[in-house]
Design a protein around this motif. Structure first.
Motif, PDB file in Angstrom:
ATOM      1  N   ARG A  20      -7.955  -6.633   4.685  1.00  9.11           N
ATOM      2  CA  ARG A  20      -8.500  -5.652   4.386  1.00  9.11           C
ATOM      3  C   ARG A  20      -9.049  -4.288   5.164  1.00  9.11           C
ATOM      4  NH1 ARG A  20     -13.531  -8.829   3.601  1.00  9.11           N
ATOM      5  NH2 ARG A  20     -13.382  -9.404   1.519  1.00  9.11           N
ATOM      6  N   GLN A  22      -6.787  -4.004   7.537  1.00  8.21           N
ATOM      7  CA  GLN A  22      -5.469  -2.995   7.370  1.00  8.21           C
ATOM      8  C   GLN A  22      -4.988  -2.185   6.405  1.00  8.21           C
ATOM      9  OE1 GLN A  22      -2.599  -5.445   8.119  1.00  8.21           O
ATOM     10  NE2 GLN A  22      -0.652  -4.573   7.221  1.00  8.21           N
ATOM     11  N   CYS A  23      -5.890  -3.044   4.229  1.00  3.82           N
ATOM     12  CA  CYS A  23      -6.202  -2.076   3.285  1.00  3.82           C
ATOM     13  C   CYS A  23      -6.992  -1.118   2.947  1.00  3.82           C
ATOM     14  CB  CYS A  23      -6.497  -2.989   2.663  1.00  3.82           C
ATOM     15  SG  CYS A  23      -5.961  -4.082   1.859  1.00  3.82           S
ATOM     16  N   SER A  26      -4.503   1.888   5.464  1.00  9.44           N
ATOM     17  CA  SER A  26      -3.754   2.614   4.943  1.00  9.44           C
ATOM     18  C   SER A  26      -3.108   2.716   3.735  1.00  9.44           C
ATOM     19  CB  SER A  26      -2.294   1.614   5.100  1.00  9.44           C
ATOM     20  OG  SER A  26      -2.659  -0.480   4.965  1.00  9.44           O
ATOM     21  N   ALA A  27      -4.633   2.994   2.828  1.00 11.81           N
ATOM     22  CA  ALA A  27      -4.518   2.726   1.442  1.00 11.81           C
ATOM     23  C   ALA A  27      -3.566   3.430   0.038  1.00 11.81           C
ATOM     24  CB  ALA A  27      -6.248   3.587   1.422  1.00 11.81           C
ATOM     25  N   LEU A  31       2.089  -2.566   1.627  1.00 14.46           N
ATOM     26  CA  LEU A  31       2.304  -3.259   3.325  1.00 14.46           C
ATOM     27  C   LEU A  31       3.204  -3.932   3.497  1.00 14.46           C
ATOM     28  CD1 LEU A  31      -1.472  -5.332   1.859  1.00 14.46           C
ATOM     29  CD2 LEU A  31      -1.135  -3.729   3.689  1.00 14.46           C
ATOM     30  N   LEU A  55      -8.299 -10.849  -2.179  1.00 18.63           N
ATOM     31  CA  LEU A  55      -7.967  -8.905  -1.729  1.00 18.63           C
ATOM     32  C   LEU A  55      -7.995  -8.775  -3.303  1.00 18.63           C
ATOM     33  CD1 LEU A  55      -6.726  -8.567   1.781  1.00 18.63           C
ATOM     34  CD2 LEU A  55      -9.120  -8.241   0.523  1.00 18.63           C
ATOM     35  N   GLU A  56      -7.180  -9.306  -4.748  1.00 22.04           N
ATOM     36  CA  GLU A  56      -6.056  -8.818  -5.450  1.00 22.04           C
ATOM     37  C   GLU A  56      -7.176  -8.530  -6.047  1.00 22.04           C
ATOM     38  OE1 GLU A  56      -1.939  -9.175  -7.608  1.00 22.04           O
ATOM     39  OE2 GLU A  56      -3.209 -11.139  -6.917  1.00 22.04           O
ATOM     40  N   LEU A  60      -8.559  -4.366  -4.083  1.00 20.92           N
ATOM     41  CA  LEU A  60      -7.733  -3.632  -2.587  1.00 20.92           C
ATOM     42  C   LEU A  60      -6.823  -3.658  -2.754  1.00 20.92           C
ATOM     43  CD1 LEU A  60      -9.975  -4.636  -0.219  1.00 20.92           C
ATOM     44  CD2 LEU A  60     -10.285  -2.875  -1.286  1.00 20.92           C
ATOM     45  N   VAL A  61      -5.952  -4.925  -3.323  1.00 19.59           N
ATOM     46  CA  VAL A  61      -3.986  -4.726  -3.285  1.00 19.59           C
ATOM     47  C   VAL A  61      -3.820  -5.172  -4.998  1.00 19.59           C
ATOM     48  CG1 VAL A  61      -4.307  -5.692  -0.399  1.00 19.59           C
ATOM     49  CG2 VAL A  61      -4.432  -7.355  -2.642  1.00 19.59           C
ATOM     50  N   SER A  71      -1.842  -1.240  -0.776  1.00 15.52           N
ATOM     51  CA  SER A  71      -3.387  -1.295  -0.894  1.00 15.52           C
ATOM     52  C   SER A  71      -3.524  -0.124  -2.004  1.00 15.52           C
ATOM     53  CB  SER A  71      -3.651  -0.741   0.687  1.00 15.52           C
ATOM     54  OG  SER A  71      -3.141   0.760   0.850  1.00 15.52           O
ATOM     55  N   GLN A  74      -9.135   3.203  -2.987  1.00  9.92           N
ATOM     56  CA  GLN A  74     -10.759   2.888  -3.426  1.00  9.92           C
ATOM     57  C   GLN A  74     -10.882   4.967  -3.619  1.00  9.92           C
ATOM     58  OE1 GLN A  74     -11.672   0.278  -3.393  1.00  9.92           O
ATOM     59  NE2 GLN A  74      -9.698  -0.452  -3.220  1.00  9.92           N
TER      60      GLN A  74
END
Length: 373
Positions: A20, A22-23, A26-27, A31, A55-56, A60-61, A71, A74
């Motif tokens: 999360r 990392q997401c 690196s929006a 990944l 996360l999906e 978020l991904v 990612s 947001q």
């Protein structure tokens, strides 16, 4: 020993939290592939897959078959303030950052009542090296960040100082920045910091009224600007009172060296203003070795950001506490005012009065056992 909540989390939850972060960092980017993520985090494919499914569901991904894992940027209606703490081998202000963040969050809650939801995020920037500016600012804005409170700058010299200054100058062109801790007038940025000079003068005047005349200031030449302001204030006091005083730099942070330098003075001082707790403790220990009673026969003043740092000196010294929560609150108010008015005026430098704790235990709750017997 009891485990922390983090330690008790299932493995896939820990992995989910790592991914999360990392997401957010690196929006909008792809990944690493599943196998590489598995190797990076040292877990099996099943654990990575379960974390990615969570996360999906959070949005978020996005997992695109035969293309990769992306990612998702947001977008939020919330206005976030980011407290960015510069951490290097020269500085580590994470404990101070917690108090500044607390004050900033309190100010955000008050503003949320009338201005829409606002909150404070904390992030640590390990420097050097300094990140690429566009990527750094882009990551912040992808999280809905509208302004930065920056702590931990100003500890470098030479080329690194110039690089740090250039980095902050470029960041400030893209997103509002308020410095906290010490002003940097050459950078032309807004700043909020604690100012203990009024309380220091109160302490000095009280000592002078008791007939004390041997004053000493323990600091170093390359102190930051706020420290230099304190030293200049001390020097003006000595001049106004007609007292002899020669500036002696106390640069070392090692107790034996500080004690030796203190004993090399023509006369052992009756009043000492120390720029930090370590120097103040050195004075107190040396006074104890000489059989002096504290604080009756030697008056010591130092400055601290956290009460737990100052506790060993109480009740043997006087301590001026920087009001870090109020610094954080004022920084948020300043950022909000700038963004609301879209002002391009002169940089604002705002000084927050400190709090004075006398050399007694009466104003301290649950004091620790002093280290000086």
């Amino acid at each position: 020993m009891a485990q922390s909540k983090t330690e008790r989390l299932p493995l896939y939850k820990k992995v989910t939290n790592q991914l999360r972060e990392q997401c957010f960092a690196s929006a909008g980017e792809m990944l690493p592939p599943l196998r590489q993520l598995s190797q990076m985090l040292d877990v099996n494919h099943a654990t990575i897959s379960r974390a990615l499914r969570d996360l999906e569901q959070e949005g978020l991904v996005e997992i695109v078959p035969r293309k990769g894992i992306f990612s998702v940027p947001q977008h939020t209606n919330n206005a976030n303030i980011e407290l960015v703490v510069f951490v290097s081998e020269h500085s580590n202000l994470l404990d101070v950052a917690l108090r500044i963040a607390g004050g900033a969050q309190s100010a955000c809650r008050k503003l949320s009542a009338t201005q829409g939801k606002m909150s404070v995020n904390r992030s640590v920037l390990a420097v050097p090296p300094f990140p690429e500016v566009d990527r750094f600012v882009g990551d912040l804005k992808s999280r809905g960040t509208v302004g930065i409170i920056c702590l931990g700058f100003g500890f470098f010299e030479g080329d690194m100082a110039a690089e740090e200054e250039e980095f902050l100058a470029q960041v400030a062109q893209k997103i509002p920045v308020v410095l906290v801790g010490s002003p940097q007038p050459e950078m032309g940025l807004d700043c909020v910091y604690g100012d203990p000079r009024a309380q220091m003068l109160e302490f000095l005047e009280d000592c002078y009224s008791k007939g004390l005349r041997r004053f000493e200031y323990m600091g170093e030449h390359d102190d930051n600007l706020s420290q230099l302001e304190r030293r200049a204030c001390f020097a003006r006091f000595m001049e106004e009172k007609g007292l002899d005083w020669e500036w002696n730099e106390f640069k070392s942070h090692e107790t034996p060296e500080l004690a030796a330098q203190l004993n090399s003075l023509p006369h052992f001082p009756e009043v000492v203003v120390a720029t930090n707790v370590r120097r103040a403790l050195t004075v107190a220990l040396e006074a104890q070795r000489r059989g002096l009673k504290l604080p009756e026969e030697l008056h010591i003043l130092c400055f601290a950001s956290l009460l737990e740092h100052a506790q060993p000196l109480l009740p043997y010294a006087s301590v001026i506490m920087m009001d870090e929560p109020e610094v954080g609150a004022r920084a948020v108010q300043l950022l909000h005012g700038k963004s609301a008015s879209e002002s391009n005026g002169e940089p604002v430098v705002e000084r927050v009065p400190a709090h004075f704790i006398s050399g007694s235990l009466h104003s301290v709750e649950d004091p620790l056992e002093p280290v000086i017997a």
